[in-house]
Design an enzyme around this catalytic site. Structure first.
Site: not given
Length: 337
Positions: A16, A99, A117, A178, A181
DNA sequence: AAGACGGGGGA
DNA sequence: TCCCCAGTCTT
């Protein structure tokens, strides 16, 4: 990705930190190298700072490396190697913000904390049609609240992983997918043709221009370098003795300046080469500069923070990519390394 | 609340 | 060029 399904909080933490503001493709090798070199927190805590920075070299945001080392020492010594297992204590560690604390909490300990994030900001802004700026205090609060609301509290780790993957693979910043999606029928941004307008950011960065003239000073087989300790870019990395100015200058002027500083003694040096102009574009600064290579018979007597070393020892130190450009270029011509 | 902090990749 | 990236810390 090697950290998927990982349960060791040390490795999750490492991954991370490396991935903060860093693409997976860019961080992957660094992660593998770190795990190989430092398989546990004690190994990392015991490592010499120079070696850790060398492993981090090129990854950027070097304060992450500094904090990584600090926190490794803290966990290894104060906590006897036991990684904190609750959100507040994790968040209190140096280098860990909201985060990363949520990520470690949910991935390692299955605690119900939603990650927020860049991916999450983007997905939520689009799907819910939120135009509050994501870099405003209000926006951070609004998106965090929504994310916590949406979180699957039974499997927070899975949920967090999923929404970030979705943002990275489908709901991408540019040219999102999209058409295929799953939110095609409900995404507010898609329905209102706002996909390219969201998320909204309000702050713009202005780029500062800086000119760095580096003195590559050679004495016998040694070269002088110094550690950047100033509160500035590349803190903790090494560089050649530097003259920084606010505008472009010619070599004569620079050399005069070097003499004025007593880094060079008049008529007691040999100018070997002047590099072409190198440039590096950072997010917030444009660095331009040259490397002036000079040989001297005697090291200057003026007091300074220089370290003299041969190529081999130099190669064990981490340098900014700006300098590595030059070192690599030289490799083809004069073999500096 | 605003700035500072790297480097690489995509458009 | 500009923008963004599994953000955080300092002022």
């Amino acid at each position: 990705m090697p950290w998927k399904g990982e349960k060791d909080p040390y490795k999750i933490w490492l991954s991370e930190i490396i991935l903060q503001q860093t693409r997976v493709e860019q961080g992957l090798n660094y992660y593998n190298n770190f795990v190989k070199e430092f398989p546990n927190v004690h190994k990392l805590a015991k490592a010499p700072e120079t070696a850790v920075f060398k492993l981090w070299e090129g990854l950027g945001y070097y304060s992450r490396c500094r904090n990584l080392l600090f926190t490794a020492g803290y966990i290894s010594k104060e906590l006897k190697g036991h990684f904190p297992d609750n959100y507040d204590e994790i968040k209190a560690l140096k280098g860990i913000g909201p985060y990363t604390a949520a990520a470690i909490s949910s991935f390692a300990f299955n605690l119900p904390h939603a990650v927020v994030d860049g991916n999450v900001f983007r997905v939520l802004a689009r799907v819910f049609g939120i135009s509050t700026a994501i870099d405003s205090t209000e926006g951070k609060k609004e998106f965090t609240n929504l994310a916590e609301e949406l979180l699957d509290r039974k499997q927070p780790g899975m949920y967090n992983q999923a929404i970030m993957d979705f943002g990275a693979v489908i709901c991408k910043p540019a040219a999102p997918l999209c058409d295929t999606c799953v939110f095609k029928k409900s995404c507010d941004a898609f329905l209102h043709n706002q996909v390219n307008e969201l998320p909204v950011k309000e702050k713009k960065i202005n780029v500062r221009k800086r000119w760095f003239y580096y003195l590559v000073l050679e004495n016998k087989k040694e070269t002088a370098i110094r550690k950047r300790v100033e509160k500035d870019i590349w803190q903790g990395l090494y560089e050649f003795p530097l003259i920084e100015v606010g505008n472009e200058l010619d070599t004569k002027t620079i050399i005069r300046e070097l003499e004025k500083k007593k880094w060079l003694l008049k008529n007691a040096y040999e100018l070997i080469s002047v590099s072409p102009l190198f440039k590096q574009q950072l997010s917030h600064q444009l660095i331009a500069g040259q490397f002036i290579k000079i040989r001297v018979k005697n090291k200057p007597s003026i007091k300074n923070d220089w370290l003299w070393m041969e190529k081999e020892e130099m190669a064990a130190h981490a340098f900014p990519q700006f300098i590595n450009q030059y070192l690599r270029e030289k490799n083809g011509q004069q073999t500096l390394f």
